[in-house]
Design an enzyme around this catalytic site. Structure first.
Site, PDB file in Angstrom:
ATOM      1  N   LYS A 198      15.636  16.485 -54.826  1.00 34.74           N
ATOM      2  CA  LYS A 198      16.687  16.809 -53.868  1.00 34.74           C
ATOM      3  C   LYS A 198      16.739  18.319 -53.640  1.00 34.74           C
ATOM      4  CE  LYS A 198      21.011  17.862 -53.948  1.00 34.74           C
ATOM      5  NZ  LYS A 198      21.030  18.789 -52.790  1.00 34.74           N
ATOM      6  N   GLU A 273      18.317  25.153 -65.725  1.00 32.98           N
ATOM      7  CA  GLU A 273      17.978  26.565 -65.534  1.00 32.98           C
ATOM      8  C   GLU A 273      19.084  27.147 -64.677  1.00 32.98           C
ATOM      9  OE1 GLU A 273      17.136  29.634 -63.882  1.00 32.98           O
ATOM     10  OE2 GLU A 273      15.305  28.816 -62.966  1.00 32.98           O
ATOM     11  N   CYS A 307      17.937  34.054 -60.172  1.00 29.52           N
ATOM     12  CA  CYS A 307      18.738  33.915 -61.387  1.00 29.52           C
ATOM     13  C   CYS A 307      18.402  35.004 -62.400  1.00 29.52           C
ATOM     14  CB  CYS A 307      18.565  32.529 -61.965  1.00 29.52           C
ATOM     15  SG  CYS A 307      16.869  31.997 -61.863  1.00 29.52           S
ATOM     16  N   GLU A 404      28.204  36.528 -62.070  1.00 28.83           N
ATOM     17  CA  GLU A 404      26.983  36.494 -61.275  1.00 28.83           C
ATOM     18  C   GLU A 404      27.335  36.569 -59.790  1.00 28.83           C
ATOM     19  OE1 GLU A 404      24.579  32.881 -61.240  1.00 28.83           O
ATOM     20  OE2 GLU A 404      22.786  34.142 -61.396  1.00 28.83           O
TER      21      GLU A 404
HETATM   22  P1  ADP Z   1      24.035  27.777 -55.740  1.00 30.26           P
HETATM   23  O1  ADP Z   1      25.293  28.374 -56.303  1.00 30.26           O
HETATM   24  O2  ADP Z   1      22.791  28.511 -56.065  1.00 30.26           O
HETATM   25  O3  ADP Z   1      24.140  27.280 -54.337  1.00 30.26           O
HETATM   26  P2  ADP Z   1      24.484  25.179 -56.760  1.00 30.26           P
HETATM   27  O4  ADP Z   1      24.522  24.970 -58.223  1.00 30.26           O
HETATM   28  O5  ADP Z   1      25.725  25.032 -55.983  1.00 30.26           O
HETATM   29  O6  ADP Z   1      23.769  26.553 -56.608  1.00 30.26           O
HETATM   30  O7  ADP Z   1      23.401  24.233 -56.087  1.00 30.26           O
HETATM   31  C1  ADP Z   1      22.099  24.034 -56.575  1.00 30.26           C
HETATM   32  C2  ADP Z   1      21.699  22.599 -56.318  1.00 30.26           C
HETATM   33  O8  ADP Z   1      22.637  21.746 -56.959  1.00 30.26           O
HETATM   34  C3  ADP Z   1      21.695  22.194 -54.852  1.00 30.26           C
HETATM   35  O9  ADP Z   1      20.620  21.288 -54.622  1.00 30.26           O
HETATM   36  C4  ADP Z   1      23.025  21.491 -54.692  1.00 30.26           C
HETATM   37  O10 ADP Z   1      23.038  20.541 -53.652  1.00 30.26           O
HETATM   38  C5  ADP Z   1      23.147  20.799 -56.034  1.00 30.26           C
HETATM   39  N1  ADP Z   1      24.517  20.438 -56.416  1.00 30.26           N
HETATM   40  C6  ADP Z   1      25.681  21.065 -56.073  1.00 30.26           C
HETATM   41  N2  ADP Z   1      26.739  20.420 -56.591  1.00 30.26           N
HETATM   42  C7  ADP Z   1      26.253  19.365 -57.295  1.00 30.26           C
HETATM   43  C8  ADP Z   1      26.840  18.316 -58.083  1.00 30.26           C
HETATM   44  N3  ADP Z   1      28.155  18.217 -58.233  1.00 30.26           N
HETATM   45  N4  ADP Z   1      26.023  17.424 -58.661  1.00 30.26           N
HETATM   46  C9  ADP Z   1      24.681  17.509 -58.542  1.00 30.26           C
HETATM   47  N5  ADP Z   1      24.069  18.453 -57.804  1.00 30.26           N
HETATM   48  C10 ADP Z   1      24.827  19.380 -57.191  1.00 30.26           C
END
Ligand code: ADP
Length: 502
Positions: A198, A273, A307, A404
């Site tokens: 995904k 990560e 990161c 961050e």
């Molecule tokens: P960033 O802050 O770098 O945008 P996120 O952690 O929000 O990072 O997102 C990284 C990935 O995790 C994306 O693919 C996002 O769709 C997914 N993601 C965000 N929220 C959730 C969740 N509750 N469960 C699983 N995956 C998630």
């Protein structure tokens, strides 16, 4: 598809024929069981060019029902002899084919990624070649997953088998969609798992093109499934699915914690990560020219949206003023602008949301009493462009030194001596990366050992190679990607006892 999607209006740079052809046509579909299908809901979402704020395409908005289908396809593929029964050499062959296809299509993939996340083209080109190399590296591992024969009492012969885990959910962020995916897909496939990938909702496009190349490489249907969609729907459905055996995640620490909680439903393996606030420690005896240039790269590369960004720059007291001023001046080497322009070394941040988040820290730093050495502004006009920003007069307890930002924003913090550098450097909840700059070999090794981080660089910054493991200490996550370590993360060990008494 909206308007003149094949052209990037910010630069008037014409995309190549491949990328143009990819962007024409309707919304992109999900790859499930070897076929491109619409989401059950029929819903799609827009992909935006962060340099122009224009919509460049649409992708299917996958959710729980689509993840269910993808898991069924992946489970079937995992048990199908055309994947489960093939020799490691054949698995290696698939990975090598995909590696070649990524290299051959690197320019198109790079253009799509630059268009969708704003990373300068020279850098996305480099990322595609690195991704091809990652698949090549793990093709080598497919034939080297050895078990052991173990000393046992005379009545038994005991050996171990290392077997794939099963169905793996791979959730990746937007800052390097293809490289992040390759770090997970390559070892997972080398070990014989099947996957549901995904990509982040901000950047679906290059991953969909990767899906086309996966089909072209001939992987059996269902071995790799791609579900585009949002984190709260598609991502959450992966982490809580009872028939997924492992989830590998790269993203924020907050979401990593949510995924870990959700994954407990069936105790799926989790590797994470996560975020960082990496200390970059410059001693007075360092090669200052080199340290200054690399330190700016450390927090400006990919607009600071990595990161491992070196966002806490610790400078020894006696050289603090001089080096901080030189770092501030050196940020001028980062030309902010259109990521398709070859002269650009820093593009926009990825989205309006990210732009808001990064610029909100200008107020946070001000309220903390930090001093702006350079930046703390935006380019204005269209696009999410933030200027490289360095704060001085920072103490390690300030929010700007602890949280961050995920933008091109760093804090310069003074330290007295080695002990103080280590104490302050480790004073963070994160532990992803760190760097030390010194000509004293003993000190370099002492500090490298003392800093609590998954990667420590000595007299360099940002070097990452698939040959060696990568991952976090503390709240930067657990499990290691890359290197042989990743083969452990995608396999499990079975112990077999054979009674040999006849
Ligand atoms: P960033 O802050 O770098 O945008 P996120 O952690 O929000 O990072 O997102 C990284 C990935 O995790 C994306 O693919 C996002 O769709 C997914 N993601 C965000 N929220 C959730 C969740 N509750 N469960 C699983 N995956 C998630």
């Amino acid at each position: 598809m909206d308007g003149d999607a094949g052209k990037n209006p910010a630069s008037a740079v014409q995309l190549g024929e491949g990328a143009r052809a990819f962007l024409t046509g309707g919304a992109k579909h999900l790859l499930i069981g070897g076929k491109w299908v619409a989401a059950h809901s029929g819903e799609t979402f827009a992909a935006v060019n962060p340099a122009t704020e224009e919509v460049i395409g649409h992708a299917a908005s996958g959710a729980k029902a689509d993840i269910d289908d993808a898991v069924m396809a992946a489970r079937k593929a995992f048990e199908n002899p055309n994947w489960a029964g093939i020799s490691p050499h054949q698995r290696a062959g698939y990975l090598l084919k995909l590696s070649r296809l990524i290299a051959e299509n690197a320019e198109e993939l790079a253009q799509l990624e630059t268009l969708n996340n704003g990373t300068p083209l020279a850098m996305t080109r480099g990322q595609m070649l690195a991704s091809a190399q990652t698949f090549e590296y793990y093709a080598g591992w497919a034939t080297k997953i050895y078990g052991e024969t173990n000393p046992s009492d005379a009545a038994f012969f005991n050996y171990t088998l290392r077997e794939p885990l099963g169905v793996c959910g791979l959730i990746v962020p937007w800052n390097g969609p293809i490289s992040s995916a390759s770090w997970k897909l390559a070892p997972a496939l080398a070990a014989g798992n099947t996957c549901i990938l995904k990509p982040a909702e901000q950047t679906p496009l290059s991953t969909i093109r990767l899906g086309e190349l996966i089909l072209e490489a001939g992987f059996p249907p269902g071995v790799v499934n791609i579900v585009t969609g949002f984190g709260e729907t598609a991502g959450a459905a992966i982490s809580e699915h009872p028939d997924i055996d492992k989830v590998a995640f790269t993203g924020s620490t907050a979401v990593g914690k949510m995924i870990t909680r959700a994954a407990a439903v069936n105790l799926k393996r989790v590797s994470l990560e996560l975020g960082g606030k990496s200390p970059n420690v410059i001693f007075a005896d360092a090669d200052i020219d080199k340290a200054v240039a690399a330190s700016v790269g450390g927090f400006c590369f990919l607009s600071g949206q990595i990161c491992v960004a070196g966002t806490r720059i610790f400078i020894q007291e006696k050289i603090y003023d001089e080096v901080a001023a030189r770092i501030a001046a050196y940020t001028a080497h980062f030309t902010v602008g259109d990521p398709f322009n070859p002269a650009t070394t820093m593009g926009p941040v990825v989205s309006a949301e990210q732009f808001e988040r990064v610029t909100s820290y200008f107020d946070v730093a001000k309220a903390d009493g930090a001093h702006v050495a350079v930046g703390a502004g935006t380019l204005g006009g269209k696009g999410y462009f933030v200027k490289p920003t360095l704060y001085t007069g920072v103490t390690n307890g300030m929010r700007i030194a602890q949280e961050e930002v995920f933008g091109p924003v760093a804090a310069a913090i003074p330290f007295k001596d080695e002990n103080d550098a280590v104490l302050q450097g480790n004073d963070t909840v994160y532990g992803l990366a760190a760097a030390v700059w010194t000509k004293d070999v003993g000190r370099a090794h002492r500090v490298a050992r003392a800093l609590k981080a998954g990667t420590v660089w000595v007299n360099t910054y940002l070097k990452v190679d698939p040959i060696s493991g990568f991952g976090g200490y503390k709240q930067s996550g657990y499990g290691r990607e890359l290197g042989p370590h990743s083969m452990d993360a995608y396999t499990q060990t079975k112990t077999v006892y054979v009674d040999v008494t006849g």
